[in-house]
Write a protein that holds these residues in place. Structure first.
Motif, mmCIF file in Angstrom:
data_model
loop_
_atom_site.group_PDB
_atom_site.id
_atom_site.type_symbol
_atom_site.label_atom_id
_atom_site.label_comp_id
_atom_site.label_asym_id
_atom_site.label_seq_id
_atom_site.Cartn_x
_atom_site.Cartn_y
_atom_site.Cartn_z
ATOM 1 N N SER A 58 18.358 -16.237 -4.091
ATOM 2 C CA SER A 58 18.325 -16.216 -5.558
ATOM 3 C C SER A 58 19.436 -15.344 -6.122
ATOM 4 C CB SER A 58 16.961 -15.716 -6.044
ATOM 5 O OG SER A 58 16.726 -14.382 -5.608
ATOM 6 N N LEU A 59 19.738 -14.239 -5.444
ATOM 7 C CA LEU A 59 20.830 -13.371 -5.897
ATOM 8 C C LEU A 59 22.170 -14.077 -5.761
ATOM 9 C CD1 LEU A 59 19.674 -9.991 -4.279
ATOM 10 C CD2 LEU A 59 19.248 -10.812 -6.603
ATOM 11 N N ARG A 60 22.358 -14.798 -4.644
ATOM 12 C CA ARG A 60 23.596 -15.549 -4.455
ATOM 13 C C ARG A 60 23.751 -16.630 -5.515
ATOM 14 N NH1 ARG A 60 27.004 -12.748 -1.125
ATOM 15 N NH2 ARG A 60 26.019 -12.215 0.862
ATOM 16 N N ALA A 114 16.862 -1.369 -9.360
ATOM 17 C CA ALA A 114 17.090 -0.829 -8.023
ATOM 18 C C ALA A 114 15.798 -0.287 -7.424
ATOM 19 C CB ALA A 114 18.150 0.270 -8.082
ATOM 20 N N VAL A 115 15.008 0.414 -8.231
ATOM 21 C CA VAL A 115 13.730 0.956 -7.738
ATOM 22 C C VAL A 115 12.781 -0.173 -7.365
ATOM 23 C CG1 VAL A 115 11.669 2.245 -8.427
ATOM 24 C CG2 VAL A 115 13.945 3.142 -8.967
ATOM 25 N N ASP A 116 12.793 -1.244 -8.165
ATOM 26 C CA ASP A 116 11.919 -2.381 -7.886
ATOM 27 C C ASP A 116 12.259 -2.995 -6.532
ATOM 28 O OD1 ASP A 116 9.801 -4.127 -8.769
ATOM 29 O OD2 ASP A 116 11.324 -5.677 -9.045
ATOM 30 N N VAL A 148 31.241 -7.773 -13.260
ATOM 31 C CA VAL A 148 30.205 -6.735 -13.185
ATOM 32 C C VAL A 148 28.911 -7.311 -12.611
ATOM 33 C CG1 VAL A 148 28.745 -5.205 -14.571
ATOM 34 C CG2 VAL A 148 31.195 -5.359 -15.046
ATOM 35 N N ALA A 149 28.521 -8.485 -13.100
ATOM 36 C CA ALA A 149 27.286 -9.097 -12.618
ATOM 37 C C ALA A 149 27.378 -9.409 -11.130
ATOM 38 C CB ALA A 149 26.993 -10.365 -13.419
ATOM 39 N N CYS A 150 28.508 -9.986 -10.695
ATOM 40 C CA CYS A 150 28.666 -10.322 -9.280
ATOM 41 C C CYS A 150 28.667 -9.073 -8.406
ATOM 42 C CB CYS A 150 29.948 -11.117 -9.069
ATOM 43 S SG CYS A 150 29.871 -12.818 -9.666
ATOM 44 N N ALA A 151 29.286 -7.994 -8.887
ATOM 45 C CA ALA A 151 29.296 -6.743 -8.121
ATOM 46 C C ALA A 151 27.892 -6.176 -7.974
ATOM 47 C CB ALA A 151 30.218 -5.733 -8.799
ATOM 48 N N LEU A 152 27.123 -6.195 -9.054
ATOM 49 C CA LEU A 152 25.750 -5.693 -8.982
ATOM 50 C C LEU A 152 24.897 -6.557 -8.062
ATOM 51 C CD1 LEU A 152 25.094 -4.793 -12.732
ATOM 52 C CD2 LEU A 152 25.499 -3.214 -10.838
ATOM 53 N N LEU A 153 25.082 -7.877 -8.155
ATOM 54 C CA LEU A 153 24.312 -8.772 -7.289
ATOM 55 C C LEU A 153 24.702 -8.601 -5.827
ATOM 56 C CD1 LEU A 153 24.416 -11.910 -9.583
ATOM 57 C CD2 LEU A 153 22.358 -10.647 -8.936
ATOM 58 N N HIS A 181 15.832 -10.404 -11.173
ATOM 59 C CA HIS A 181 16.877 -9.458 -10.794
ATOM 60 C C HIS A 181 18.263 -10.039 -11.095
ATOM 61 C CE1 HIS A 181 13.391 -8.433 -8.146
ATOM 62 N NE2 HIS A 181 13.678 -7.228 -8.617
ATOM 63 N N GLY A 182 18.409 -11.362 -10.930
ATOM 64 C CA GLY A 182 19.662 -12.001 -11.287
ATOM 65 C C GLY A 182 19.935 -11.951 -12.780
#
Length: 199
Positions: free
Chosen positions: A146-148, A52-54, A127-132, A65-66
């Protein structure tokens, strides 16, 4: 930096696990071992905070990040399961505890086992999809392709695992027959065993 931290978290997970089990069963330090094992979730919190800081510092969202989101999702879903499995084996080999039961291999019991594992994968993907998705909202108007794409990776992994688990329910694996059938019928066996039977 995020990639190095992911590697450090993975190494730290196994180091803390080994130290915790050694403290519990080799040194008999039950509380110390429990504390070390409870430190495992801290690694994921550190990775989440650094990611998050990055992004907050203006880093372009990238594959690292993914991967971090996928790693956090996996450890949330499978971390406790892995620790409990290894703890059972350590208790058996180092402390004379009972042998941990093996997972079922055949029939509906195996299908249920695979279904439970699939639910863990669904949790990891969620969890991964929520964070992304949170990262996508956080970045705003920036490039979030890239996140998508990693959201689709998580969903595809859950889908493929679901298809594999479904095969165990549709085509359950049958337990092999352990006893060898006697080719002779009951009447033949009685005749052979009767005294004076004609050979």
């Amino acid at each position: 930096m995020v990639v190095a931290l992911i590697i450090a978290c993975e190494v730290g997970f196994w180091v803390l696990l080994a130290l915790g089990l050694a403290a519990r069963y080799l040194l008999r330090w039950r509380r110390t071992g429990l504390v070390l094992l409870l430190c495992e979730p801290v690694l994921e919190l550190v990775l989440f905070a650094v990611t998050a800081v990055d992004l907050r510092n203006g880093a372009e969202p990238g594959w690292e990040h993914g991967v971090a989101a996928l790693y956090i999702g996996y450890t949330v879903a499978y971390g406790h399961y892995t620790i409990r499995w290894l703890d059972g084996h350590a208790a058996h080999r180092l402390a004379g505890g009972p042998r941990p039961p093996r997972p079922p291999r055949y029939g509906t019991a195996r299908a249920r086992h695979e279904g439970r594992l699939w639910l863990r994968t669904v949790l990891a993907a969620a969890v991964a999809c929520a964070l992304l998705q949170a990262a996508v909202w956080y970045v705003g108007d920036g490039d979030t392709s890239s996140l998508r794409s990693f959201q689709w990776v998580a969903l595809r992994a859950a889908g493929i695992h679901g298809l594999v688990a479904l095969t165990y329910a549709i085509w359950p694996k049958k337990e092999p027959e352990t006893g060898r059938r006697d080719p002779a019928g009951p009447a033949d066996r009685v005749a052979e065993e009767r005294p004076g039977a004609r050979r």
